[in-house]
Design a protein around this motif. Structure first.
Motif, PDB file in Angstrom:
ATOM      1  N   THR A 158     -15.521  30.716  11.467  1.00 54.56           N
ATOM      2  CA  THR A 158     -16.524  29.882  11.734  1.00 54.56           C
ATOM      3  C   THR A 158     -16.517  30.734  13.217  1.00 54.56           C
ATOM      4  OG1 THR A 158     -16.428  28.743   9.666  1.00 54.56           O
ATOM      5  CG2 THR A 158     -18.014  27.554  11.694  1.00 54.56           C
ATOM      6  N   PRO A 159     -15.383  29.952  13.728  1.00 51.45           N
ATOM      7  CA  PRO A 159     -15.069  30.191  14.949  1.00 51.45           C
ATOM      8  C   PRO A 159     -16.074  31.173  16.223  1.00 51.45           C
ATOM      9  CG  PRO A 159     -13.365  29.668  13.825  1.00 51.45           C
ATOM     10  CD  PRO A 159     -14.149  29.976  12.884  1.00 51.45           C
ATOM     11  N   TYR A 160     -15.807  32.115  15.396  1.00 50.99           N
ATOM     12  CA  TYR A 160     -16.581  33.587  15.475  1.00 50.99           C
ATOM     13  C   TYR A 160     -17.353  33.855  15.435  1.00 50.99           C
ATOM     14  CZ  TYR A 160     -11.277  34.142  16.151  1.00 50.99           C
ATOM     15  OH  TYR A 160     -10.002  34.404  16.638  1.00 50.99           O
ATOM     16  N   HIS A 161     -18.769  32.683  14.505  1.00 53.72           N
ATOM     17  CA  HIS A 161     -20.304  33.016  14.550  1.00 53.72           C
ATOM     18  C   HIS A 161     -20.911  33.557  15.670  1.00 53.72           C
ATOM     19  CE1 HIS A 161     -20.318  31.746   9.602  1.00 53.72           C
ATOM     20  NE2 HIS A 161     -18.597  32.867  10.189  1.00 53.72           N
ATOM     21  N   TYR A 162     -20.511  31.931  16.149  1.00 51.84           N
ATOM     22  CA  TYR A 162     -21.730  32.519  17.419  1.00 51.84           C
ATOM     23  C   TYR A 162     -21.297  33.619  18.294  1.00 51.84           C
ATOM     24  CZ  TYR A 162     -23.402  31.683  22.307  1.00 51.84           C
ATOM     25  OH  TYR A 162     -23.942  31.569  23.005  1.00 51.84           O
ATOM     26  N   GLU A 163     -20.607  34.091  19.135  1.00 53.92           N
ATOM     27  CA  GLU A 163     -20.610  35.676  19.547  1.00 53.92           C
ATOM     28  C   GLU A 163     -20.909  36.296  19.270  1.00 53.92           C
ATOM     29  OE1 GLU A 163     -16.433  36.723  19.561  1.00 53.92           O
ATOM     30  OE2 GLU A 163     -16.107  34.945  20.606  1.00 53.92           O
ATOM     31  N   THR A 164     -20.589  36.604  17.630  1.00 50.32           N
ATOM     32  CA  THR A 164     -20.727  37.936  16.581  1.00 50.32           C
ATOM     33  C   THR A 164     -22.348  38.115  16.346  1.00 50.32           C
ATOM     34  OG1 THR A 164     -18.637  37.139  15.660  1.00 50.32           O
ATOM     35  CG2 THR A 164     -20.286  38.633  14.600  1.00 50.32           C
ATOM     36  N   LYS A 219     -22.584  29.762   6.566  1.00 48.77           N
ATOM     37  CA  LYS A 219     -22.332  28.313   6.549  1.00 48.77           C
ATOM     38  C   LYS A 219     -20.538  28.280   6.771  1.00 48.77           C
ATOM     39  CE  LYS A 219     -20.119  27.090   2.668  1.00 48.77           C
ATOM     40  NZ  LYS A 219     -18.741  26.691   2.866  1.00 48.77           N
ATOM     41  N   PRO A 220     -20.162  27.086   7.415  1.00 54.52           N
ATOM     42  CA  PRO A 220     -21.643  26.235   7.974  1.00 54.52           C
ATOM     43  C   PRO A 220     -21.858  27.716   8.862  1.00 54.52           C
ATOM     44  CG  PRO A 220     -19.172  26.201   8.311  1.00 54.52           C
ATOM     45  CD  PRO A 220     -18.995  27.000   7.373  1.00 54.52           C
ATOM     46  N   PHE A 221     -23.060  26.908   9.620  1.00 54.58           N
ATOM     47  CA  PHE A 221     -23.018  27.705  10.340  1.00 54.58           C
ATOM     48  C   PHE A 221     -23.013  28.453  12.302  1.00 54.58           C
ATOM     49  CE2 PHE A 221     -27.489  27.560  14.277  1.00 54.58           C
ATOM     50  CZ  PHE A 221     -28.004  28.729  13.415  1.00 54.58           C
ATOM     51  N   VAL A 222     -22.187  27.087  12.295  1.00 56.27           N
ATOM     52  CA  VAL A 222     -21.798  27.444  13.616  1.00 56.27           C
ATOM     53  C   VAL A 222     -20.764  25.884  13.844  1.00 56.27           C
ATOM     54  CG1 VAL A 222     -23.489  28.651  14.931  1.00 56.27           C
ATOM     55  CG2 VAL A 222     -23.865  26.240  14.821  1.00 56.27           C
ATOM     56  N   GLU A 223     -19.654  26.923  14.139  1.00 56.95           N
ATOM     57  CA  GLU A 223     -18.834  25.500  15.324  1.00 56.95           C
ATOM     58  C   GLU A 223     -19.241  24.544  16.076  1.00 56.95           C
ATOM     59  OE1 GLU A 223     -14.033  25.749  15.731  1.00 56.95           O
ATOM     60  OE2 GLU A 223     -14.949  27.180  17.114  1.00 56.95           O
ATOM     61  N   LEU A 246      -6.864  24.823  -4.916  1.00 60.52           N
ATOM     62  CA  LEU A 246      -6.622  25.750  -4.480  1.00 60.52           C
ATOM     63  C   LEU A 246      -5.460  26.767  -4.216  1.00 60.52           C
ATOM     64  CD1 LEU A 246      -9.498  25.741  -1.201  1.00 60.52           C
ATOM     65  CD2 LEU A 246      -9.409  26.502  -3.697  1.00 60.52           C
ATOM     66  N   ASP A 247      -5.172  28.078  -4.486  1.00 62.17           N
ATOM     67  CA  ASP A 247      -4.037  28.726  -4.121  1.00 62.17           C
ATOM     68  C   ASP A 247      -3.954  29.704  -3.033  1.00 62.17           C
ATOM     69  OD1 ASP A 247      -5.803  30.410  -4.308  1.00 62.17           O
ATOM     70  OD2 ASP A 247      -4.902  31.536  -6.725  1.00 62.17           O
ATOM     71  N   ARG A 248      -5.358  29.118  -2.287  1.00 62.30           N
ATOM     72  CA  ARG A 248      -4.791  29.725  -0.379  1.00 62.30           C
ATOM     73  C   ARG A 248      -4.705  28.515  -0.145  1.00 62.30           C
ATOM     74  NH1 ARG A 248     -10.047  30.867   0.590  1.00 62.30           N
ATOM     75  NH2 ARG A 248     -11.456  29.698  -1.000  1.00 62.30           N
ATOM     76  N   ASP A 249      -5.122  29.085   1.453  1.00 62.27           N
ATOM     77  CA  ASP A 249      -4.442  28.136   2.571  1.00 62.27           C
ATOM     78  C   ASP A 249      -6.594  27.835   3.062  1.00 62.27           C
ATOM     79  OD1 ASP A 249      -2.921  26.832   2.131  1.00 62.27           O
ATOM     80  OD2 ASP A 249      -1.522  28.736   3.852  1.00 62.27           O
ATOM     81  N   ILE A 250      -7.004  26.397   3.170  1.00 62.05           N
ATOM     82  CA  ILE A 250      -8.149  26.499   3.628  1.00 62.05           C
ATOM     83  C   ILE A 250      -8.184  26.095   5.009  1.00 62.05           C
ATOM     84  CG2 ILE A 250      -9.054  25.029   1.512  1.00 62.05           C
ATOM     85  CD1 ILE A 250     -11.835  26.782   2.048  1.00 62.05           C
ATOM     86  N   GLU A 251      -8.916  26.438   6.528  1.00 57.52           N
ATOM     87  CA  GLU A 251      -9.222  25.184   7.324  1.00 57.52           C
ATOM     88  C   GLU A 251     -10.323  24.131   6.973  1.00 57.52           C
ATOM     89  OE1 GLU A 251      -8.990  27.148  11.044  1.00 57.52           O
ATOM     90  OE2 GLU A 251      -6.885  28.079  10.853  1.00 57.52           O
ATOM     91  N   ASP A 252     -11.172  24.074   6.447  1.00 58.97           N
ATOM     92  CA  ASP A 252     -12.051  23.671   6.272  1.00 58.97           C
ATOM     93  C   ASP A 252     -12.075  22.199   5.034  1.00 58.97           C
ATOM     94  OD1 ASP A 252     -13.729  25.140   8.325  1.00 58.97           O
ATOM     95  OD2 ASP A 252     -14.499  25.961   6.443  1.00 58.97           O
TER      96      ASP A 252
END
Length: 326
Positions: free
Chosen positions: A74-80, A95-99, A154-160
C-alpha cells in the motif's frame, strides 16, 4: 463483424495477490497478459516462468500494455499508479486504495486529466452473491445490516489492522448498498488490532453493525440484512443468498388441543457462481475497452478508506491500557 483484439495487460507486484491477477489474466479470453514486473527481480522471473509470460522493467511494461493491476504494498500505491497514469495506462489499484487520502484524490484528478480508467480492487463487489443482491435492493426496505468477517490467526505477519485488512471490504459493500452519508460512528477493538467492532448510522437512521476478526476459530464471511418484510443472509464464501419472508402465526388443532406455530418461508435465491476475481478483472477490461466508469471508482475507494480510518482511530482510543505487572 470482427472480434475486438484482447486487451494488453500487465501486473505490477507479484506477491500472493499479484500472482492471482497474473493467473486470471492468463485465463480470461478478453485479456492478453503481456508481462509482469516486481521490485524483486528474482520473484518476477520465477512468477513469469510459472505462468508463461515475461518479466519486464517498469518502463518496458508500460510501453507494451493498455492496462495494469497494481498489487504492490500500500505505501507504494500512489507513486506506482501515478507513473502508470502519466504513461496513459489504465490502472486497477488493489485495496486499500492509498496510504494517504490526499494522494487518492490526486490520483483521481490525474486519471481524469489523462482520460484513463482508475478502478479500486474491492473484490467483494464482484462476488456473484453481492452482484445478485444489488439487483434485489429495490425490493428491500432496509432497516439494518450486520456484516461479519471472521477468521483464525494468520500464519504470516501482516501490518494492516483487522479493520484495514478485513472490515474495509464490508464498509465498501455497506456504503454501496445504503448509498447515503454516514452520520454517526462507534467502534471498539483489541490492543493487538486483530479484533474490532463498529456501528454506523446513516442520515436516514439505518444502522450497520460490523465485526472483523483474525482471532476467531471459524471462518465467517456473511452479511445479514434486516428489511421491513424479510431477512436476507448473504454468504460470501458459499456465494449464496437466503431470504426469510414474513409469515403469520397460527393456532393448529391437534387432537383435543390447540398448538401455536409460526413457520418461516425460506427462499434460496439463484446465484450464478464464478470466481470474484474473474468478475473483477473482466469488468475492469470492459471499462477500459468501452472507456466507461468502473463499478468501483476512486471515489468509492476514498469513501471506504476514510470510514475505515475513522473506525480504526475510534477503536484504538477505546482500547484499555495493559494492567501494571507486579
Amino acid at each position: 463483424m470482427s472480434e475486438q483484439p484482447a486487451l494488453r495487460v500487465g501486473v505490477i507486484g507479484v506477491g500472493s495477490m499479484g500472482q492471482n491477477h497474473v493467473r486470471v489474466y492468463r485465463e480470461l479470453p478478453e485479456t492478453n497478459l503481456v508481462g509482469i514486473t516486481d521490485a524483486d527481480i528474482e520473484q518476477a522471473e520465477s512468477v513469469a516462468d510459472a505462468f508463461g509470460t515475461d518479466a519486464l522493467e517498469m518502463d518496458e511494461l508500460l510501453e507494451a500494455v493498455d492496462a495494469v493491476s497494481i498489487a504492490v504494498p500500500t505505501p507504494y500505491h500512489y507513486e506506482t499508479a501515478r507513473e502508470c497514469i502519466d504513461a496513459g495506462v489504465n490502472v486497477l489499484v488493489e485495496k486499500p486504495f492509498v496510504e494517504k487520502l490526499e494522494n487518492g484524490r490526486r490520483l483521481i484528478e490525474f486519471a481524469d486529466q489523462r482520460d484513463v480508467v482508475l478502478q479500486v480492487g474491492h473484490i467483494e463487489r464482484f462476488n456473484p452473491a453481492v452482484m445478485t443482491l444489488m439487483d434485489l435492493l429495490d425490493d428491500l426496505d432496509i432497516i439494518a445490516l450486520d456484516a461479519q468477517r471472521l477468521g483464525p490467526p494468520l500464519d504470516r505477519d501482516i501490518e494492516d489492522t483487522a479493520v484495514m485488512d478485513l472490515m474495509i471490504h464490508d464498509l465498501d459493500i455497506l456504503l454501496a448498498i445504503l448509498d447515503e452519508e454516514v452520520e454517526k460512528v462507534y467502534a471498539a477493538g483489541t490492543r493487538e488490532s486483530n479484533y474490532a467492532t463498529a456501528t454506523i448510522q446513516t442520515e436516514s437512521g439505518r444502522i450497520g453493525e460490523l465485526t472483523a476478526s483474525r482471532v476467531t476459530q471459524q471462518k465467517v464471511r456473511q452479511l445479514t440484512i434486516t428489511a421491513e418484510n424479510c431477512r436476507v443472509i448473504v454468504d460470501y464464501t458459499d456465494q449464496s443468498i437466503e431470504i426469510t419472508r414474513q409469515s403469520l402465526p397460527e393456532y393448529a388443532r391437534e387432537n383435543d388441543s390447540f398448538r401455536y406455530r409460526h413457520e418461516n418461508v425460506i427462499e434460496q435465491v439463484l446465484v450464478e457462481r464464478r470466481e470474484p476475481l474473474k468478475n473483477e478483472l473482466s469488468a475492469f477490461a470492459e471499462a477500459v475497452r468501452t472507456e466507461s466508469e468502473p463499478l468501483v471508482t476512486g471515489e468509492d475507494g476514498i469513501r471506504a478508506l476514510e470510514l475505515a480510518r475513522e473506525i480504526d482511530e475510534l477503536a484504538s482510543e477505546r482500547v484499555p491500557a495493559p494492567a501494571d505487572t507486579v
